[in-house]
Design an enzyme around this catalytic site. Structure first.
Site, PDB file in Angstrom:
ATOM      1  N   SER A 144      90.897  43.193  14.530  1.00 27.26           N
ATOM      2  CA  SER A 144      90.700  43.447  16.037  1.00 27.26           C
ATOM      3  C   SER A 144      89.328  43.947  16.263  1.00 27.26           C
ATOM      4  O   SER A 144      89.374  44.816  17.200  1.00 27.26           O
ATOM      5  CB  SER A 144      91.856  44.219  16.604  1.00 27.26           C
ATOM      6  N   ARG A 191      94.415  32.822  11.893  1.00 32.47           N
ATOM      7  CA  ARG A 191      93.057  32.562  13.063  1.00 32.47           C
ATOM      8  C   ARG A 191      91.891  32.751  12.575  1.00 32.47           C
ATOM      9  O   ARG A 191      91.588  33.945  11.917  1.00 32.47           O
ATOM     10  CB  ARG A 191      93.459  33.434  14.366  1.00 32.47           C
ATOM     11  N   GLU A 203      95.884  49.527  15.242  1.00 34.43           N
ATOM     12  CA  GLU A 203      96.148  48.570  16.114  1.00 34.43           C
ATOM     13  C   GLU A 203      97.797  48.583  16.431  1.00 34.43           C
ATOM     14  O   GLU A 203      98.505  47.629  16.870  1.00 34.43           O
ATOM     15  CB  GLU A 203      96.027  47.074  15.539  1.00 34.43           C
ATOM     16  N   TYR A 221      91.910  43.099  24.300  1.00 35.87           N
ATOM     17  CA  TYR A 221      93.428  43.489  24.828  1.00 35.87           C
ATOM     18  C   TYR A 221      93.409  43.914  26.195  1.00 35.87           C
ATOM     19  O   TYR A 221      94.510  44.383  26.512  1.00 35.87           O
ATOM     20  CB  TYR A 221      93.999  44.480  23.811  1.00 35.87           C
ATOM     21  N   ASP A 270      87.889  33.126  12.881  1.00 39.83           N
ATOM     22  CA  ASP A 270      86.583  33.468  14.285  1.00 39.83           C
ATOM     23  C   ASP A 270      85.407  33.085  13.667  1.00 39.83           C
ATOM     24  O   ASP A 270      85.153  33.462  12.392  1.00 39.83           O
ATOM     25  CB  ASP A 270      86.826  35.119  14.425  1.00 39.83           C
ATOM     26  N   GLU A 275      85.572  35.871   9.873  1.00 43.56           N
ATOM     27  CA  GLU A 275      86.809  36.114   9.111  1.00 43.56           C
ATOM     28  C   GLU A 275      88.034  35.429   9.389  1.00 43.56           C
ATOM     29  O   GLU A 275      88.022  34.739  10.213  1.00 43.56           O
ATOM     30  CB  GLU A 275      87.286  38.025   9.537  1.00 43.56           C
ATOM     31  N   GLY A 332      97.538  38.068  16.671  1.00 38.30           N
ATOM     32  CA  GLY A 332      98.108  38.674  17.588  1.00 38.30           C
ATOM     33  C   GLY A 332      99.250  37.700  18.308  1.00 38.30           C
ATOM     34  O   GLY A 332      98.918  36.222  18.374  1.00 38.30           O
ATOM     35  N   ASN A 364      92.190  35.872  10.185  1.00 37.56           N
ATOM     36  CA  ASN A 364      93.193  36.860  10.210  1.00 37.56           C
ATOM     37  C   ASN A 364      94.489  36.156   9.934  1.00 37.56           C
ATOM     38  O   ASN A 364      94.904  35.428  10.256  1.00 37.56           O
ATOM     39  CB  ASN A 364      93.141  36.993  11.860  1.00 37.56           C
TER      40      ASN A 364
END
Length: 310
Positions: free
Chosen positions: A147, A256, A21, A217, A258, A274, A280, A276
């Site tokens: 990601s 964050r 990443e 992205y 998900d 998960e 980002g 995070n």
């Protein structure tokens, strides 16, 4: 904003590194550095290499803003080094980072607390060439990448073969062990936590059919619906799960969480995938987008994260 930070604060923004990443981290880090400079802080941009400790020792920053994604910036390695150097840093600490980057360790913390996550098991990559570890459709993913790096959805109609071919490109070529989980049909949702509060829910609709690294992205590949058009009870459960995951794991700054939601199953169809700990901070990233939805500018978002770290 109250409790103004000293403008002579020297902040080293740590970005780049050598994970899968890297490019996303550079975008996050440069965005953060630009925001801090606009706020008037002294900023040093640091593209992490193997001499990081020496670089930081020379810079002597008051704080490190950790804008790394993936290992070793998100798995506790860099956090442990900064702890030893006694340099404050943003986002979660070493122990939280070790647990949250590992999807199986995360389950061991969250599932007993009543947070629904997909059942799954660790499998040897070599074994999947002999037989499927779970009934199809199922998901194979590295246990400690972010990601959606290295995620494969194995279906009856998929092109991986049955059983999966050794010569077919997939995460089994890069990782000796993988996490196998049942595939949850439905919708992709996500919720950020900032300053001890869950912000809102975003739905992600991809044109590629799967919210993978490229979809995350590449501008135009994913539609962000913020706030998500979902029933109130699902919104409330997302906010509750995200905040409790943040607290149980011991996250700091921002995180964050998900989700996948099978909308045919109502609240019983919502699963955490998960949490995070280093979300980002790019122009397409979800935490800045949710912050804007709540009336928080990108520059103020960065400053809130810095304030909590101090």
């Amino acid at each position: 904003m109250t409790d103004k930070l000293p403008k002579d604060l020297h902040i080293a923004v740590l970005m780049g590194g050598w994970s899968a990443e890297r490019e996303v981290s550079l975008m996050s880090g440069n965005g953060v550095a630009d925001a801090l400079e606009k706020k008037g802080y002294r900023v040093s941009r640091v593209d992490m290499d193997r001499n990081l400790a020496a670089v930081l020792d020379g810079l002597k920053p008051d704080l490190v803003f950790n804008a790394l994604h993936g290992c070793p910036g998100e798995d506790g390695t860099v956090q442990g080094m900064l702890d030893l150097m006694q340099i404050p840093y943003t986002h979660s600490g070493m122990v939280t980072s070790v647990i949250a980057i590992d999807k199986e360790l995360t389950k061991q913390q969250l599932v007993p607390a009543g947070i629904r996550m997909p059942a799954g098991k660790m499998v040897k990559s070599a074994d999947i060439f002999e037989a499927d570890p779970l009934p199809r459709p199922y998901v194979l993913k590295p246990v400690n990448e972010g990601s959606s790096v290295g995620v494969a959805i194995v279906t009856d109609q998929g092109n991986y073969g049955n059983p999966i071919g050794r010569d077919v490109t997939g995460p089994w070529q890069e990782f000796d062990e993988l996490l196998a989980e049942p595939f949850i049909k439905g919708r992709e949702l996500t919720t950020a936590v900032l300053g001890g509060k869950a912000l809102c829910v975003t739905e992600l609709k991809t044109k590629a059919g799967f919210y993978d690294y490229e979809a995350k992205y590449t501008e135009g590949l994913t539609e962000h619906i913020c706030p998500a058009d979902i029933p109130v009870e699902i919104e409330e459960l997302c906010l509750d799960y995200a905040l409790r995951a943040h607290q149980i794991l011991g996250c700091k700054g921002t995180s964050r969480t998900d989700f996948r939601w099978d909308d045919e199953q109502g609240v019983d169809g919502l699963y955490v995938l998960e949490t995070n700990t280093q979300p980002g901070m790019t122009p397409l990233s979800l935490v800045p987008e949710q912050a804007r939805q709540m009336g928080i500018s990108y520059e103020d978002l960065v400053e809130i994260i810095v304030r909590e770290a101090l």
